[in-house]
Design an enzyme around this catalytic site. Structure first.
Site, PDB file in Angstrom:
ATOM      1  N   MET A  98    -126.036 -24.727  65.822  1.00  0.00           N
ATOM      2  CA  MET A  98    -125.433 -25.987  66.033  1.00  0.00           C
ATOM      3  C   MET A  98    -124.148 -26.057  66.826  1.00  0.00           C
ATOM      4  O   MET A  98    -123.075 -25.003  66.538  1.00  0.00           O
ATOM      5  CB  MET A  98    -124.833 -26.644  64.779  1.00  0.00           C
ATOM      6  CG  MET A  98    -124.539 -27.992  64.664  1.00  0.00           C
ATOM      7  SD  MET A  98    -125.395 -29.287  65.987  1.00  0.00           S
ATOM      8  CE  MET A  98    -123.683 -30.218  66.653  1.00  0.00           C
ATOM      9  N   GLU A 109    -127.110 -22.581  72.897  1.00  0.00           N
ATOM     10  CA  GLU A 109    -125.797 -23.181  72.087  1.00  0.00           C
ATOM     11  C   GLU A 109    -124.696 -23.196  73.197  1.00  0.00           C
ATOM     12  O   GLU A 109    -123.797 -23.782  73.024  1.00  0.00           O
ATOM     13  CB  GLU A 109    -125.580 -22.545  70.932  1.00  0.00           C
ATOM     14  CG  GLU A 109    -126.652 -22.652  69.839  1.00  0.00           C
ATOM     15  CD  GLU A 109    -127.084 -23.995  69.527  1.00  0.00           C
ATOM     16  OE1 GLU A 109    -126.521 -24.796  69.742  1.00  0.00           O
ATOM     17  OE2 GLU A 109    -128.369 -24.262  68.992  1.00  0.00           O
TER      18      GLU A 109
END
Ligand SMILES: [Zn+2]
Length: 839
Positions: free
Chosen positions: A282, A316
């Protein structure tokens, strides 16, 4: 469900522009688009100054204080989001005065009389919500995407109200903390540690994050850039991989700076690797979270695993520019950040793996994954409508992660690489530290091409589904025919490769498919025409009987891996559509898999083999043949990676008592066929699978395996999952029903493992009764879980089932809920596709 919220009515009248009166329906839970538009029109220059007191005890409340300052362009009620009990709000002051606020349906409503045009300052003392704090015994981390900042603290929780955050944390003395911005100050007081972070650049609320707890910290420096990696790993074989991980992060940062022409736009960049993390990664700005199993590989990783990690890191890192620096206005455009992250990741990893055929890798990854949802009755368009952020998690899926990059590759091809790059740079410059939508990007790219991008975008981005493409002989000519399976009359325009076979002669030709029917030149005398043969084109390539049997017999004979893979993918899709028997496909795979030299195709073949075995779960003879083939591969002279792949596949399909005994002996003695290496995780999985086959030995096996695990986080995971392996049906039933309560399923990956083993293919009959309650729980799963949990929950429930009774259970549920939320319904239809196609 949405309709119900409408009854809750209109809560307020708002005066817009001083004289126009407009009613806005704000008293709905979540963040409605209407509320977001209303706030965006008047709120600017937003800042949050946050303070949290993190106690050592997991059960103790986290106390918080937030100072929110902003500019208001007109007098109006201030509406903040806070998805918690009203008792958790302790005090609110607005512009220096105690507020007479109201709390309704997850909103704090400040009366218009308390706000002023211009600068406003609020202070709120509260107890933080635990929902998104992911609290463990000695660490915690926030995960606030897509709309969960409002579960932690009162805020304007929408992506286009970017704010500067200043965070202070009070922690137990021995804990560390990391957040989006660099640490500015740290000191000890009253047996606690205080860490104060610098002010961030403008961030959307979903990107705000902190992690605190006991962590190891490793520093890396390259060309004046520093990064830290925080982790909890104790296994030296895994820890030793950190420099390689850091190297890939530096490489990805450099690549993005070079491509975009924009230096890394934030103050610092750190990574935190977490056990049991619910996503692969994330992209919290400057503090990206990663799942430990995706980052730490075994001592002998497969090419697929290495590619997977590099792709994840590149993905990411790309988000720092696409998502964090330029962010979507609303989550219906969340795909615009995911598409660039995946699209650029595919480009970035190419130089890292020069031996890999990357066109093949894209075909195997993007196309196959996208088809897995686009072929189903639950298919969705890349861009989906989203009325309320509480449903934002449901717009994620294979379509946005994998179909969107395919579409972006088409777009780059149409514009040319250089024009595309210039357009992307202009897009980043235009919307720096701000928000954009797809239309904004289209407007920019439109200037770089004569192609009608709007028309193209309408078909590929705004419509769901894939074309069914077949070859047909009519009046002495072969035609390529496309059909819209949703009967909307859509025609997709794209280049498609076609394979022509006449005797021993094989030709592959690329042609533009635009209309419903396109005549194939030079093909009149051809015996067999295979649409999609050669690997170009997006769609379901429906093969006729002749090309099916040709494909089954000859896929292995094609020299070009792309050609081999394209035929195999077409065969697999035809199997999924019921046009090819699983037994025939399995026979073809078993006959030739040992000859496959390309590791990517070999792993795809193992996947197909497993899928056929799942379909043929009652056919003992076929399963036994597959077992024998896997054993032959394991003990063969093939490379380690090939043998390991076969071993892992065998672990998922084996049935026969003799095979169970062989695997048990390997597990007990930890004596592997020469040259084969298994990781701790392989042994954990072996234990789980053996417990199901050899229930009389399960207690002993679980005890021994537990004693072999040294890392405390991994032992905790093992003990959590092991409960699903009980030989006692009552124990499993009570475990399943306990998971219907949110507090018992907090670590999502572990919960999903439990659900999968409870619904294991060998326990289908006993697990039939879990399907209905698992589906009934889905809305609660969505409300309480993170983004991927609903889809993964249904998939884990249904994956092991192949019976008509299971299909009926799904159908009965859908019939009993005619007005079920459509986005959630899609998740069920996607995961139940294999059941709903059963005869
Ligand atoms: Zn992403």
């Amino acid at each position: 469900m949405k309709n119900v919220y409408l009854w809750w009515g209109i809560c307020s009248l708002f005066f817009i522009g001083g004289c126009t009166q407009r009613q806005i329906n704000l008293a709905v839970p979540g963040v409605s688009k209407e509320l977001a538009v209303y706030r965006k029109a008047s709120v600017s220059d937003l800042k949050y100054k946050l303070e949290f007191h993190l106690p050592a005890q997991q059960k103790e409340a986290v106390k918080g204080k937030v100072e929110i300052s902003f500019h208001l362009s007109k007098p109006e009620q201030i509406i903040l989001d806070f998805r918690e009990d009203r008792e958790k709000i302790k005090q609110i002051t607005v512009n220096g005065q105690l507020s007479a606020y109201r709390f309704e349906k997850e909103h704090i409503i400040i009366p218009v009389s308390e706000s002023v045009v211009g600068f406003n300052r609020m202070e709120i003392v509260f107890i933080a919500g635990d929902r998104s704090l992911n609290r463990n015994e000695d660490y915690m981390y926030t995960l606030l995407v897509p709309d969960r900042a409002r579960t932690l603290f009162p805020c304007f929780d929408q992506p286009d109200l970017k704010a500067r955050f200043t965070l202070s944390l009070r922690l137990p003395q021995e804990w560390q903390a990391v957040s989006n911005a660099p640490e500015k100050d740290a000191y000890e007081a009253d047996k606690n540690r205080w860490v104060c972070f610098a002010e961030t650049e403008p961030l959307s609320t979903y990107l705000f994050s902190f992690v605190a707890g006991r962590f190891e910290r490793a520093f890396y420096t390259q060309e004046g850039r520093d990064i830290s990696i925080y982790h909890r790993e104790t296994d030296p074989q895994r820890v030793v991989q950190l420099p390689l991980i850091a190297g890939q992060v530096f490489g990805a940062l450099n690549w993005m700076e070079e491509y975009t022409g924009i230096p890394y736009p934030f103050a610092k960049y750190d990574l935190i690797i977490l056990p049991g993390f619910q996503f692969g990664g994330m992209e919290h700005t400057g503090a990206t979270l990663y799942n430990d199993n995706r980052m730490f590989l075994t001592s002998h990783p497969t090419v697929n695993e290495e590619l997977g990690r590099a792709e994840l890191i590149a993905h990411e890192t790309a988000h720092m520019w696409f998502g964090d620096y330029v962010t979507m206005k609303w989550f219906d455009d969340v795909w615009t950040k995911e598409v660039f992250a995946n699209f650029f990741a595919a480009k970035m990893i190419k130089p890292l793996f020069p031996a890999v055929n990357h066109t093949l890798n894209d075909l195997k990854n993007f196309y196959a994954a996208s088809y897995s949802e686009d072929r189903t009755a639950g298919s969705n368009a890349i861009k989906q409508d989203l009325g309320n952020l509480k449903d934002a998690g449901l717009v994620y899926g294979q379509i946005i992660y994998n179909k969107a990059p395919i579409v972006m590759q088409m777009l780059e091809k149409q514009l040319g690489e250089e024009a595309f790059r210039k357009g992307i740079q202009e897009y980043l410059d235009t919307y720096a530290y701000s928000n954009a939508d797809w239309e904004g990007l289209m407007d920019i790219l439109d200037r770089y091409t004569p192609v009608d991008l709007k028309k193209w975008s309408h078909i590929w981005v705004h419509e769901k589904g894939l074309p069914e493409i077949s070859a047909r002989k009519e009046k002495g000519w072969w035609w390529l025919v496309q059909r819209d399976t949703w009967n909307r009359g859509i025609q997709w325009a794209q280049p498609v490769s076609v394979m022509f076979v006449k005797g021993d002669s094989i030709k592959i030709k690329e042609m533009l498919l635009e209309k419903e029917k396109t005549r194939i030149s030079l093909a009149a005398e051809t015996d067999i025409v295979v649409p999609g043969g050669g690997g170009k084109g997006y769609g379901y390539f429906a093969l006729d009987t002749a090309s099916l049997s040709y494909g089954l017999k000859h896929w292995k004979d094609f020299q070009d891996p792309l050609h081999r893979m394209s035929i195999l993918m077409a065969l697999y899709e035809n199997k999924r559509q019921g046009k090819l028997k699983s037994a025939d496909f399995l026979t073809s795979i078993l006959t030739s898999i040992q000859r496959e030299e390309n590791p990517l195709i070999y792993s795809a073949l193992l996947g197909y083999l497993e899928s056929c075995c799942a379909d043929l779960c009652t056919d003992k003879e076929s399963i036994q043949k597959a077992e024998e083939k896997c054993l032959t591969l394991i003990y063969s002279s093939l490379g380690k990676e090939y043998r390991l792949g076969a071993f892992r596949t065998l672990l998922r399909i084996f049935r026969s008592p003799s095979c169970s005994q062989k695997i048990y002996t390997i597990w007990r003695l930890q004596q592997l066929p020469e040259g084969l290496y298994l990781s701790e995780r392989d042994y954990m999985n072996m234990t789980y699978e053996l417990c199901i086959r050899l229930p009389e030995k399960s207690e002993e096996m679980l005890e021994i395996q537990q004693s072999r695990i040294t890392n405390p986080d991994r032992r905790r995971e093992f003990n959590y999952v092991a409960r699903a392996l009980s030989p006692c049906a009552e124990v499993r039933d009570s475990l399943f029903f306990s998971l219907l309560k949110a507090e018992n399923r907090q670590i999502e990956p572990w919960t999903l493992a439990v659900i999968s083993y409870l619904n294991h293919p060998l326990r289908q009959k006993e697990a039939l009764k879990y399907i209905r309650p698992a589906l009934e729980a889905l809305e609660d799963i969505q409300r309480t879980g993170d983004i991927f949990f609903p889809k993964n929950w249904v998939a884990a429930t249904l994956r092991g089932h192949r019976s008509p009774a299971a299909a009926n259970s799904v159908r009965d549920f859908l019939e009993a809920h005619p007005s079920y939320p459509p986005l959630l319904r899609n998740k069920i239809l996607q995961s139940a596709d294999h059941l709903l196609r059963l005869e």
